[in-house]
Design a protein around this motif. Sequence first.
Motif, PDB file in Angstrom:
ATOM      1  N   LEU A  15     -30.254  24.118 -81.765  1.00 21.09           N
ATOM      2  CA  LEU A  15     -29.527  23.281 -80.826  1.00 21.09           C
ATOM      3  C   LEU A  15     -29.067  22.010 -81.535  1.00 21.09           C
ATOM      4  CD1 LEU A  15     -28.625  22.706 -77.878  1.00 21.09           C
ATOM      5  CD2 LEU A  15     -30.831  21.574 -77.549  1.00 21.09           C
ATOM      6  N   VAL A  16     -27.773  21.748 -81.453  1.00 21.63           N
ATOM      7  CA  VAL A  16     -27.191  20.552 -82.067  1.00 21.63           C
ATOM      8  C   VAL A  16     -26.733  19.615 -80.948  1.00 21.63           C
ATOM      9  CG1 VAL A  16     -25.305  19.672 -83.481  1.00 21.63           C
ATOM     10  CG2 VAL A  16     -26.462  21.802 -84.119  1.00 21.63           C
ATOM     11  N   ARG A  17     -27.123  18.343 -81.074  1.00 24.13           N
ATOM     12  CA  ARG A  17     -26.697  17.346 -80.091  1.00 24.13           C
ATOM     13  C   ARG A  17     -26.365  16.053 -80.816  1.00 24.13           C
ATOM     14  NH1 ARG A  17     -31.114  16.932 -77.075  1.00 24.13           N
ATOM     15  NH2 ARG A  17     -30.489  18.441 -75.477  1.00 24.13           N
ATOM     16  N   VAL A  38     -22.027  27.622 -76.693  1.00 24.21           N
ATOM     17  CA  VAL A  38     -22.852  28.639 -77.346  1.00 24.21           C
ATOM     18  C   VAL A  38     -22.006  29.382 -78.379  1.00 24.21           C
ATOM     19  CG1 VAL A  38     -24.249  30.716 -77.050  1.00 24.21           C
ATOM     20  CG2 VAL A  38     -24.298  28.913 -75.309  1.00 24.21           C
ATOM     21  N   VAL A  39     -22.488  29.395 -79.611  1.00 24.39           N
ATOM     22  CA  VAL A  39     -21.831  30.121 -80.698  1.00 24.39           C
ATOM     23  C   VAL A  39     -22.754  31.262 -81.100  1.00 24.39           C
ATOM     24  CG1 VAL A  39     -20.841  29.986 -83.001  1.00 24.39           C
ATOM     25  CG2 VAL A  39     -20.712  28.002 -81.474  1.00 24.39           C
ATOM     26  N   ASP A  40     -22.324  32.473 -80.855  1.00 22.71           N
ATOM     27  CA  ASP A  40     -23.159  33.638 -81.162  1.00 22.71           C
ATOM     28  C   ASP A  40     -23.034  33.982 -82.636  1.00 22.71           C
ATOM     29  OD1 ASP A  40     -24.580  35.969 -81.294  1.00 22.71           O
ATOM     30  OD2 ASP A  40     -23.340  37.083 -79.866  1.00 22.71           O
ATOM     31  N   VAL A  41     -24.117  33.807 -83.374  1.00 26.94           N
ATOM     32  CA  VAL A  41     -24.130  34.130 -84.799  1.00 26.94           C
ATOM     33  C   VAL A  41     -25.180  35.203 -85.097  1.00 26.94           C
ATOM     34  CG1 VAL A  41     -23.199  31.919 -85.552  1.00 26.94           C
ATOM     35  CG2 VAL A  41     -25.662  32.146 -85.263  1.00 26.94           C
ATOM     36  N   SER A  42     -25.379  36.077 -84.155  1.00 29.64           N
ATOM     37  CA  SER A  42     -26.331  37.177 -84.344  1.00 29.64           C
ATOM     38  C   SER A  42     -25.957  37.984 -85.577  1.00 29.64           C
ATOM     39  CB  SER A  42     -26.328  38.100 -83.120  1.00 29.64           C
ATOM     40  OG  SER A  42     -26.649  37.379 -81.949  1.00 29.64           O
ATOM     41  N   THR A 393     -24.310  25.671 -92.513  1.00 31.12           N
ATOM     42  CA  THR A 393     -23.428  26.744 -92.975  1.00 31.12           C
ATOM     43  C   THR A 393     -23.909  28.049 -92.364  1.00 31.12           C
ATOM     44  OG1 THR A 393     -23.039  25.604 -95.073  1.00 31.12           O
ATOM     45  CG2 THR A 393     -22.460  27.931 -94.976  1.00 31.12           C
ATOM     46  N   VAL A 394     -22.999  28.790 -91.778  1.00 31.15           N
ATOM     47  CA  VAL A 394     -23.312  30.106 -91.220  1.00 31.15           C
ATOM     48  C   VAL A 394     -22.665  31.152 -92.111  1.00 31.15           C
ATOM     49  CG1 VAL A 394     -23.109  31.635 -89.233  1.00 31.15           C
ATOM     50  CG2 VAL A 394     -23.466  29.168 -88.884  1.00 31.15           C
ATOM     51  N   VAL A 427     -18.814  31.957 -92.605  1.00 26.00           N
ATOM     52  CA  VAL A 427     -17.950  32.178 -91.444  1.00 26.00           C
ATOM     53  C   VAL A 427     -17.821  30.918 -90.591  1.00 26.00           C
ATOM     54  CG1 VAL A 427     -18.299  34.663 -91.353  1.00 26.00           C
ATOM     55  CG2 VAL A 427     -19.894  33.170 -90.153  1.00 26.00           C
ATOM     56  N   LEU A 428     -18.775  29.995 -90.710  1.00 24.64           N
ATOM     57  CA  LEU A 428     -18.694  28.716 -90.015  1.00 24.64           C
ATOM     58  C   LEU A 428     -19.237  27.625 -90.923  1.00 24.64           C
ATOM     59  CD1 LEU A 428     -20.047  29.292 -86.368  1.00 24.64           C
ATOM     60  CD2 LEU A 428     -17.707  28.685 -86.987  1.00 24.64           C
TER      61      LEU A 428
END
Length: 442
Positions: A15-17, A38-42, A393-394, A427-428
């Motif tokens: 969680l980023v805030r 919500v960013v799904d990085v499954s 980094t994703v 990818v991100l």
Amino acid sequence: MIDPASAIDGDFDVLVRDGEIAAVERAGTRTNLPNATVVDVSGYWIVPGLIDPHVHLRDPGFPQKETIQTGLHAAAAGGFTTVAAMANTSPVNDSRGTTAYMIEREKEVHSARLVPVSAVTYGLRGIELVDFEAMIEAGSRLFSDDGIPIDDAMVLSRALDEAKRLGYAVALHEEDCALSCNGALNAGEVSKRLGVSGYSDSAESQRVRRDLAIAIGSGAAVHVCHVSTAESLDLIRAARRHGAQVTCEVTPHHFTLDESAAMIWGTNAKMNPPLRSHGDVENLLAAIRDGTIDMIASDHAPHDPDSKRMPQLGAYFAPGHPVPQLDHESAKEFAHAANGVVGLETSLGLALQLVHRSMIEPTRLIEMMSVNPAALLRMEAGTLAVGAIADVTVIDPNLEWTVAPEKFLSKSRNTPFAGMRLKGRAVLTIVAGEIVYDARKA
């Protein structure tokens, strides 16, 4: 999530805030966050933002090669949240004014972070030390005359003393110019076959030997840039046994290619130090495995086609071409071509091959590409611990792609990896909680 600094390697939600890591919890723990995006990085890796400790952005001074804007966009596309920009610009980054210019350009870009690297000596001339304290106050976090060795041992000794006093490191371009003799390629069969001047292993290792002896005496932190030879690695190991505070980096091109690449790619495989022998490459890979090498650095070095002498020499070299025998004038052109290759957008993909070949674990890769560079640059980064700045980094470790220089965000195309199939890519890229690169939209 892979966060070596927090000893985490497993399925987690992050969680980023407000630009910081607010929570790290087992995947699925929090399901009701009505105000969150919500960013799904499954299936992907969430890792601390990658940091490249050695890049050349050519700005100020060489906009035909790269600008801070294009370089930072290329960095973000490569998965880097931070890059350390070397000082060999024009003017050289040896003053508060040049450092301020670089930082102001970075703020305008809203992409990857830029950490200015200060020159060690004014004008990179190896004579008079810069004002270390002033450069740190201006924003520099590392000192290097990279591209040019510091020949005067007394100047280097004083630089190390000053860096130690202030708690920073000096990064060294290790070259004895009396031994390298302006060589264009590694001294060996390839240089002979192409008819171009050779650059011996000893030009690097002899200077490593001298500088590490000085470092042991001073107790200062030193960093060996772009190590390329087996003997240099042995000297680094020995210096550590004698108490030296020495780290070192390797580039993806040095651990992926050997000197034979020059017969295919010509000047796009010309760099300093040069690509070495197959045996040296094997030793570099072994040193990555055993921990001798601390970091992977791209040494991103963009050049325009004229600087690489492509109009004169480009027709001689290409995959599938017979190995050329260069005439005297062409060999001279080769020798005068600029050194270096672009690397920000290929570095991660090449480094991931080490994981896919089971040479290292993913955790070790992140140590080399985030944790250890953060320590070198004296940054509070390289972790996704709660409270840390949200540089993330994703990575899709299984994404297969082909290196296509024409799609680079960098201004330059000088790469020996064109057409290579790689597996794994960012990818991100997230800087202080802001997505600055999203491959899904690229």
